[in-house]
Design an enzyme around this catalytic site. Sequence first.
Site, short mmCIF file in Angstrom:
data_model
loop_
_atom_site.label_atom_id
_atom_site.label_comp_id
_atom_site.label_asym_id
_atom_site.label_seq_id
_atom_site.Cartn_x
_atom_site.Cartn_y
_atom_site.Cartn_z
CG HIS A 138 -2.14 -0.97 0.87
ND1 HIS A 138 -2.18 -2.24 1.37
CD2 HIS A 138 -3.21 -0.84 0.06
CE1 HIS A 138 -3.27 -2.85 0.91
NE2 HIS A 138 -3.90 -2.02 0.11
NE ARG A 162 -6.05 -0.12 -2.63
CZ ARG A 162 -5.58 -0.15 -3.87
NH1 ARG A 162 -5.54 0.92 -4.61
NH2 ARG A 162 -5.16 -1.30 -4.38
NE ARG A 209 -10.85 -1.79 -0.47
CZ ARG A 209 -9.57 -2.07 -0.62
NH1 ARG A 209 -9.21 -3.11 -1.35
NH2 ARG A 209 -8.64 -1.32 -0.10
CD GLU A 211 -9.15 -8.48 -1.51
OE1 GLU A 211 -8.19 -7.88 -2.02
OE2 GLU A 211 -9.94 -7.91 -0.74
CG ASN A 231 -2.75 -5.37 -5.50
OD1 ASN A 231 -2.27 -5.63 -6.59
ND2 ASN A 231 -3.29 -4.21 -5.21
CG ASP A 232 -4.86 -8.57 -0.35
OD1 ASP A 232 -3.82 -8.64 0.33
OD2 ASP A 232 -5.65 -7.63 -0.28
NE ARG A 258 -0.79 -5.78 -0.88
CZ ARG A 258 -2.02 -5.33 -1.12
NH1 ARG A 258 -3.07 -6.08 -0.79
NH2 ARG A 258 -2.22 -4.19 -1.68
CB CYS A 313 -9.57 -3.26 -8.65
SG CYS A 313 -9.96 -4.29 -7.24
C1 PEP Z 1 -6.04 -6.11 -4.15
O1 PEP Z 1 -5.80 -6.79 -3.15
O2 PEP Z 1 -5.71 -6.45 -5.30
C2 PEP Z 1 -6.71 -4.82 -4.03
C3 PEP Z 1 -7.04 -4.14 -5.10
O3 PEP Z 1 -6.94 -4.33 -2.79
P1 PEP Z 1 -5.78 -3.71 -1.85
O4 PEP Z 1 -4.58 -3.48 -2.72
O5 PEP Z 1 -6.29 -2.44 -1.30
O6 PEP Z 1 -5.59 -4.75 -0.83
MG MG Z 2 -6.82 -6.39 -1.35
#
Ligand code: PEP
Ligand code: MG
Length: 584
Positions: free
Chosen positions: A194, A301, A337, A436, A459-460, A470, A507
């Site tokens: 993040h 977010r 979200r 995710e 991402n998750d 991550r 996303c």
């Molecule tokens: C993800 O996990 O891909 C996502 C878009 O949410 P975040 O990056 O905020 O965890």
């Molecule tokens: Mg996520």
Amino acid sequence: MQEIVFKGIGVSPGIAMGPVFLLPEPEEYHPPEWPVRDEELEEEFSRFLRALSEAKQQIQDLHDRVSRQVGGDHAAILDVQLMIVSDEQIIEDIRNALFAKKNNVEAIFHQTLSHYLHILYGSGNQYLAERHADIKDVMTRVLNNLRGKKPADVCEISTPSVVIARDIPPSETARMEREKVLGFAIDAGGQSSHTAIIAKALGIPAVVGLHQVTAAVREGDLVLVDGQQGTVTVHPAVETLERSRTELRRRKAYADGLAGLRSLPATTRDGRRITLSANIEFPAEVQMVVESGAEGVGLYRTEFIYMNRSDLPSEEEQFEAYKAVVEGLSPHPTIIRTMDLGGDKFISHLDIPFEFNPFLGWRAIRFCLERRDIFEVQLRAILRAGAHGPLKLMYPLISCVSEVIQANAIVEEVKQQLRKEGLPHAEDFEIGAMIEVPSAAMTADIIAKEVDFFSIGTNDLIQYTMAVERVNDKIAHLYQPSHPAVLRFVKRIVDEGHRNNIWVGICGEMAADPAMVLLLLGMGIDEISVNPATVPRIKNLIRNVSYEDAAKIVEEVMEHTSAQTIEARAREVVKNVIAEPEVV
Ligand code: PEP
Ligand code: MG
């Protein structure tokens, strides 16, 4: 001086050059202890009072600056610290302990405040426990003043600089000012941390995952950060500086060339229409989204409204923020979200206990379903904002269908409350689940029955599929979007969504890489949401490939056994369809 180049992961494009501002580790400083003679005790106490008054001034300055930049609510966290440095009881306790123990005042101060912290920890009182972080901050500040150490805070940078640190949490990154932080580079972190995402949102060039850049630089050294190439050059040579200027011009010319795509649809050569939207973290990004040519926001977010403050945002404050986004993007939709705190996004004043694995812990929807008081306030604000433009809602980190069912029931209750109160709000809107977590991916067919859409959070999904944090630079090489396991999950989610007649978007950061977008297109993805700056680049790709060709490439690479060969094949194809400037 010899030029040294470090290679890390470029996470926020742009080139920055400036002196280093070294942000030290927030160390636990234990001051040494020494005796003080009777006749020197008064002067020792005065030394403490001077350090305290200096701290008060520093906090007040910071308070004023934060109020000016982001508003009074965000500065409120510092009110608590101002109260602590002005507390007569603390001053008296220090004086009494100093005259009783006759030791240097930094040792006395450290012992006294550590004792308070100990009591707060054991108090079981949530309000007091929440003051823990503030006392710790004050303790560090006063101790720094006593030993003449410069406080290290990204808000206290006076000369525009490049910030270098072992790690910077997302909350600190969110406090950075673009004018003062020219760029930043950290030892830790991965592509989709993040911290990286916020850097992009703020338009600050950043490189992460450098492992040991902090050991190689000193305060004031000249450095060059290239957030696209992922390099940090310490003591850059004249030729290097010249090359980077040329590179900057080249990239700008390429970006200017894509500006013409702004009003064109994201349609493949054979007519498949993709919804291309943008990810945002702050309402201030709306203008950028509009200018990027995105069709609304695919991921807002919302957790950042909860950060860098000592209280919870009120319904009204949230409503104003969400309304600004929804209204600003209308007639395009905004997918809000619900908040995703936990993981790498901490806030000190919520009573989230220590966890060994925060990414596997009390995060996102898990937190919201238990703290209904906080969740309901957010839902009320979101639904009310939905009266001002097209709204969609989605839940993060779904791992069981029961979570969706519970959250949907709460949304219905909130609607009922708002109806009763006669407050304008959205009644009919789509609700989606972020997919995710592997358990959600494997049960996508079950979850699909309870929602209107899926948004794949790669991402998750990648971190949980590969068991690779991550944010962890040590294992960043194992964080592989093109790994067959990840691609099989993504394909499965798209297929199950379609089989159940719902649309499926993505996303995660994976969608900002044209090579991965080729594969996503071939799998039949319906919506792609990326950071605003990347929208034109992805639109360019979509408009230059055919869905049919992309589907064939997917069929081919699904037979491959390694992430590397899949990625190489996708890059080769993309290189032939869009002429992007190579990273030099
Ligand atoms: C993800 O996990 O891909 C996502 C878009 O949410 P975040 O990056 O905020 O965890
Ligand atoms: Mg996520």
